[in-house]
Design a protein around this motif. Sequence first.
Motif, PDB file in Angstrom:
ATOM      1  N   GLY A 136      -1.652  14.749  -1.199  1.00 46.72           N
ATOM      2  CA  GLY A 136      -1.176  13.490  -1.726  1.00 46.72           C
ATOM      3  C   GLY A 136      -2.234  12.410  -1.675  1.00 46.72           C
ATOM      4  N   ARG A 140       1.756   7.801   2.888  1.00 45.70           N
ATOM      5  CA  ARG A 140       1.689   8.544   1.624  1.00 45.70           C
ATOM      6  C   ARG A 140       2.260   7.690   0.500  1.00 45.70           C
ATOM      7  N   ASP A 200      -2.006   7.181 -10.845  1.00 52.47           N
ATOM      8  CA  ASP A 200      -1.456   5.827 -10.799  1.00 52.47           C
ATOM      9  C   ASP A 200      -1.802   5.132  -9.481  1.00 52.47           C
ATOM     10  N   ALA A 201      -1.780   5.891  -8.388  1.00 53.61           N
ATOM     11  CA  ALA A 201      -2.119   5.302  -7.084  1.00 53.61           C
ATOM     12  C   ALA A 201      -3.573   4.840  -7.044  1.00 53.61           C
ATOM     13  N   GLY A 212       1.712   8.674  -2.975  1.00 48.65           N
ATOM     14  CA  GLY A 212       1.808   9.447  -4.211  1.00 48.65           C
ATOM     15  C   GLY A 212       1.483  10.906  -3.976  1.00 48.65           C
ATOM     16  N   THR A 230       0.687  12.294 -12.306  1.00 52.47           N
ATOM     17  CA  THR A 230       0.708  10.892 -12.719  1.00 52.47           C
ATOM     18  C   THR A 230       0.743   9.975 -11.499  1.00 52.47           C
ATOM     19  N   ASP A 231       1.495  10.382 -10.464  1.00 54.92           N
ATOM     20  CA  ASP A 231       1.524   9.610  -9.210  1.00 54.92           C
ATOM     21  C   ASP A 231       0.125   9.471  -8.625  1.00 54.92           C
ATOM     22  N   VAL A 232      -0.616  10.568  -8.642  1.00 58.46           N
ATOM     23  CA  VAL A 232      -1.952  10.565  -8.037  1.00 58.46           C
ATOM     24  C   VAL A 232      -2.860   9.590  -8.765  1.00 58.46           C
TER      25      VAL A 232
END
Length: 582
Positions: free
Chosen positions: A285, A304, A315-316, A306, A311-313
């Motif tokens: 993550g 944590r 976006d973070a 993302g 997309t989370d990765v």
Amino acid sequence: MTIRNEELAAQFDELADLLEAQDVEYKPIAYRRAADNIREYPENVATLATQEGTNAVERIDRVGKAIASKVVEYAETGEIDELAEKRAELPVDMAALTSVEGVGPKTVGRLYEALDVRTLDDLETAAKNEKIQTVSGFGPKTESNILDNIDFARQSQDRQLLSDAAPIGAAIVDYLTQTVAVQRCEVAGSLRRWRPTIGDVDTLVASTDPQAVVDAFTDWPDTGRVIEAGTGKASVRTNDVRVDLRVVDPSEFGAALQYFTGSKDHNVELRNRAIERDLKVNEYGVFDISETDDPDAGQRVGDRIGGATETDVYDALDLPPIPPELREGRGEIDAAAANELPDLVTLDAIRGDLHLHTDWSDGRNSIEEMVEAATNRGYEYVCITDHAKGPGMVGGVGLTDDQLETQLSELRAVGDDAEIDVFAGVEANIGPDGRLSVADAVLEQLDCVVASPHAALDGDGTDRLIAAAEHPAVDIVGHPTGRQLNQRSGLDIDVPALADAAAKAGTAVEINANPRRLDLHGSAVQAALEQGATITIDTDAHGPESYDYLRYGVHTARRGWAEPSDVLTTWPTADVRAFLDA
């Protein structure tokens, strides 16, 4: 275990090589033609053989009764008696030895008889000890060239063509997604980035029951051998390809998919971007470590923020998602940060194909059949570009100037009756001096001239390709390096120089979508586009089934940052005609 068409075809290729090495005439050509048609047959030929028998196999073009019986034999027993006999007569590693550029089956046969060369190691030893030049017909230069190409051949033995690995990846994903314990399943690694050759097929699964997934994986019907199996990892071999499995927690699947897709260079740049923001990114993550005393105390240390999805990765890290094909560390992270990622070309944007062959040269189907197949695919246009005679054309392949003019009449007649536009063309050969193998008076009558190198495919080819690109009649420089993946590296080219010359001359540069070529390759496409060149994606199809090569060309274009407007074969017919006429 399922016998794939590629495996089956390889048996006949090897049989052809062994026969050629023993100076048998005619049969090698028949076996190679059958192998090509088996390889590209739209159904599984082994299944057809076991379920419907010899008569059904004979429906495959250029597969007669004798070859069909051997297909059935291999499908039922896993062996072909004649092939086993020829292997015993000539006990050599034919595939490895002929992967050395300049070493063909006849060379293998002669070196076996004279020096007992059986393997790459034997070949290397003989070359280093200057034994090859003592064999009649071989000299110091030939020996030196063989020695120079052995390292490349060794590397190629560890890599699979994209077209061989992709069906295996699709098959294992399809199989595993039917397993109850599997929540998500994707291929990762170089296969997901659509690299032209693949080491292993990497498979990632999201599950809360890793053992059930591993058990299902090792029970996969296509498994030839289980290499290893643990609680969350396993590896098997199928058709000589290693397939690796990793099972992760569903909440960490996105981070793992991003991490194991790579590339290494992309991930290093991503990690450095995270560090600049007091973040840590890894396969588990994205973690905020701004208030952590010891960020290295564990992989999951920090808060944590993302990881469930890719997309989370991104976006973070204040980035939009980056397509897998771009993840090579060639400026994609800076482009993403500046919101300047390309709008990549897609398969459904392609409107036609400008490099096709028919039975006038070495294709397998008539002009009408190739046009009909293209029409059925929804294409707006095609160009028939049969081989002209010239450097690199052997075995009677290639049309004379008179034959090209005769074919032109037929092309016009077919075009008049077709539902799509049919351009009349030729694939002319670029000689070592940059001259073309077709008279200018003939070229001027054609709609589209593809000029390609087919001989003298080593050393620097920049000048000869620029000369061809600047020829007034040339519209496309085809498969510019002339490489054959895992067989020969092809010409060295100053791509920016070629692309600059092509752009100024109004000549397109080809991505040849044949998975044995993929030429230009991704980074070369990117370099060409930076010089303002127009790219064309063509299949070089020798039969209707080869239109399916298109996807490999499109993904190669995407690896080169190509947008639809960059690609000639995404343009409407009127614009293509204007480009060809300019």
